[in-house]
Structures are given as structure tokens and as C-alpha cells.
Design an enzyme around this catalytic site. Structure first.
Site, PDB file in Angstrom:
ATOM      1  N   PRO A   1       0.810  -1.208   0.000  1.00 42.27           N
ATOM      2  CA  PRO A   1       0.000   0.000   0.000  1.00 42.27           C
ATOM      3  C   PRO A   1       0.850   1.267   0.000  1.00 42.27           C
ATOM      4  CG  PRO A   1      -0.704  -1.508   1.714  1.00 42.27           C
ATOM      5  CD  PRO A   1       0.592  -2.011   1.184  1.00 42.27           C
ATOM      6  N   GLU A   2       0.715   2.067  -0.999  1.00 42.39           N
ATOM      7  CA  GLU A   2       1.252   3.425  -0.970  1.00 42.39           C
ATOM      8  C   GLU A   2       0.047   4.348  -0.880  1.00 42.39           C
ATOM      9  OE1 GLU A   2       4.673   4.637  -2.774  1.00 42.39           O
ATOM     10  OE2 GLU A   2       5.363   2.696  -3.465  1.00 42.39           O
TER      11      GLU A   2
ATOM     12  N   ARG B   1       2.378  -9.494   7.051  1.00 42.02           N
ATOM     13  CA  ARG B   1       3.687  -9.235   7.668  1.00 42.02           C
ATOM     14  C   ARG B   1       3.636  -8.437   8.962  1.00 42.02           C
ATOM     15  NH1 ARG B   1       6.960  -8.243   2.025  1.00 42.02           N
ATOM     16  NH2 ARG B   1       6.048 -10.051   1.034  1.00 42.02           N
TER      17      ARG B   1
ATOM     18  N   HIS C   1      -4.093 -14.662   8.790  1.00 40.68           N
ATOM     19  CA  HIS C   1      -3.648 -13.265   8.875  1.00 40.68           C
ATOM     20  C   HIS C   1      -4.809 -12.268   8.961  1.00 40.68           C
ATOM     21  CE1 HIS C   1       0.216 -14.970   8.088  1.00 40.68           C
ATOM     22  NE2 HIS C   1      -0.065 -15.271   6.843  1.00 40.68           N
TER      23      HIS C   1
END
Length: 272
Positions: A2-3, A111, A92
DNA sequence: ACTGGATCCTGACTGC
DNA sequence: TGCAGTCAGGATCCAG
């Protein structure tokens, strides 16, 4: 990863599904993220209504009808989806915001670089938010601003524009792309670049980010999709991840170099 | 005051 | 086939 455009798309995607809704509870399956999720998050938020979903930099802010604001960061692998209460959590899927009408806002982050925090102080005064630089797509972000801020800075221009204290939302991919469009070598010292070139760089950053956001608009439906991963953009990239491939302008091979432990891509002839 | 490096984490990929 | 090593990446923290 994600930016800013991805976070903006997420913001627009989830907003209509949770704005105005009452939080019934927060289910936490994994609290160990970038920082631990506060233990009392569910108790704190229970009964509050989400009044507004906004973005500041790469932070998503869920403003409630009381003083509290939820601060969400997607890290590099995080995503948010709106799902119904029947859908079982998968791997997750660390946190569910469960609303009174059964809607679930589900946070997934492979992560665990993301973050979920809550604050009751004015959000602009929060430590994480108050130190952020201007939004790149506003009039506060100008060539004059970057030029002035960069004087006497010895860091590279790429590291400089990726520092969220200088300007938010320019991640590794878009930094390489913007510098290519502006014709500036990523290894140049930030303090030695002219005003004229900073003006071009700022224009390039705005164009690159706006293009990505425009493309993201077409993926909004994916945020209410059960198997869907929120669609990240198939942005056409000029230099990023194109090591040894031909430059789209001059056909010479794209170079790669590490700057501040990040892979940086550039054309040695088109950028100087 | 500034700057660069280490760090958190998992999965994909590479090389032996 | 399997195992070990490397890399990716945002933003904070730490050391020089």
C-alpha cells in the site's frame, strides 16, 4: 504494497459501508502488530458510532461520535475488507471491527507491519500525525516548499522525498517513478537541487500519484468482495522493477542502486 | 541536528 | 526435494 493511492482507495472503498454505523465489538486475534493493539480497544469503542473515515498520509482515521479516533496503518502488506458476519476469518485476518448491523470491517496483514491504535486527544495533535509533512496533492506542496526545506540537507533526493516528515505518501515505487519523470538522478544530494528542478519534481509527484488514484477508482468494488483481495493497481511503471530492461525514452538499460536500503531504479541518460 | 543503519514480519524466490 | 539464505517494504528507534 500500500502506498498513498492504495490507502486513498481503501479509504473511499470502506467509507460508505461503515460511516454512521455503531461499533458492537472489536475482535482481536493477533494483537502483535507494529505496536501492540491496545487491550481495551473493544471496550473503548463499543457503542461508538463512526462519523467519518479520512486519510492523513498513509494513516486511515476512523473518527467516532465521541473524542476517540481509531488510527489504522496498513504497513506494507495490510488490507481492509468489508465482509458479512458469515465469512469465517482466514489466515492473517488479525482484527474484526464488528458493527451493530452485522457488517464487519476486517483487517488482514501478513507481515504485521501495520498498526491499529486509538486516541482520545485531538487527532492532529497525536504524535504520529502531528509530525507529518504536507499532503502531496494539496497546494501546500510546492517546489518552493521542497527547495527551501532541502537546503543544507546531505541526504539523497530519493530518501528526502520518501521521508514522511517532508511530504507524506511517496513510497519507494512512486519515488523512483517521479524522479524518472522529472529527470533527476535519485542519488543527487537533496540540498544541491535547483528550485526549477524541484518544481518539476513536485509536478511529477502530483501527476504520478493522481494517475494511480484515478486507476484505483475502478477497483472500489473489490472492497466488498469475499474472496477478493483489494485490487492493487496495474500501474504501468516506467523504471521501477525494470532492471536491465530498456528505458521507455532512450532504450538504454535501466540501472538499479540501493538507497537507504531500498532498491532504486533509474536511467543514467534520462536522469541527471 | 543530521544521517544512515537496524529493526519488526512472512512469503516468494534463489542457489546449493 | 529440501533447506538455508536473501529480499521486499514503512516508519521508528538508535548510534555515531
Amino acid at each position: 504494497m500500500p502506498e498513498l493511492p492504495e490507502v486513498e482507495t481503501t479509504c473511499r472503498g470502506i467509507s460508505p459501508h461503515i460511516t454512521g454505523k455503531k461499533i458492537a465489538k472489536v475482535t482481536i486475534r493477533q494483537k502483535q502488530l507494529r505496536w501492540p493493539i491496545p487491550d481495551n480497544l473493544s471496550e473503548t469503542l463499543c457503542g461508538l458510532v463512526v462519523k467519518q473515515v479520512t486519510r492523513r498520509g498513509k494513516y486511515l482515521l476512523l473518527k467516532t461520535n465521541k473524542a476517540h479516533t481509531v488510527i489504522l496503518h496498513l504497513g506494507m502488506s495490510g488490507n481492509l475488507r468489508v465482509v458479512n458476519s458469515q465469512l469465517k476469518p482466514g489466515k492473517h485476518d488479525h482484527v474484526d471491527f464488528v458493527f451493530a448491523d452485522g457488517t464487519i470491517l476486517r483487517f488482514n496483514d501478513t507481515r504485521k507491519f501495520g498498526a491499529i491504535l486509538c486516541t482520545s486527544e485531538p487527532i492532529l495533535q497525536h504524535k504520529l500525525i502531528s509530525s507529518l509533512g504536507p499532503e502531496p496533492l494539496t497546494d501546500q506542496f510546492t517546489g518552493n516548499y521542497l527547495h527551501q526545506l532541502s537546503r543544507n540537507k546531505k541526504t539523497t533526493v530519493k530518501a528526502f522525498i520518501m521521508d514522511a516528515h517532508n511530504v507524506v505518501g511517496v513510497g519507494n515505487i512512486y519515488a523512483s517513478e517521479s524522479l524518472f519523470m522529472a529527470g533527476i538522478l535519485p542519488t543527487r544530494h537533496a540540498g544541491k537541487i535547483s528550485l526549477k528542478r524541484y518544481k518539476k519534481l513536485v509536478d511529477s509527484i502530483k501527476v504520478i500519484l493522481q494517475q494511480a488514484i484515478d486507476q484505483g477508482g475502478t477497483t472500489l468494488k473489490d472492497f466488498v468482495n469475499e474472496q477478493g483481495k483489494p485490487g492493487y493497481f496495474q500501474q504501468s511503471l516506467s523504471v521501477y522493477d525494470r532492471f536491465e530492461q530498456e528505458c521507455i525514452k532512450c532504450s538504454s538499460p535501466i540501472k538499479q542502486v540501493k538507497i537507504a536500503q531500498r532498491a532504486s531504479y533509474f536511467c543514467q541518460f534520462c536522469q541527471r
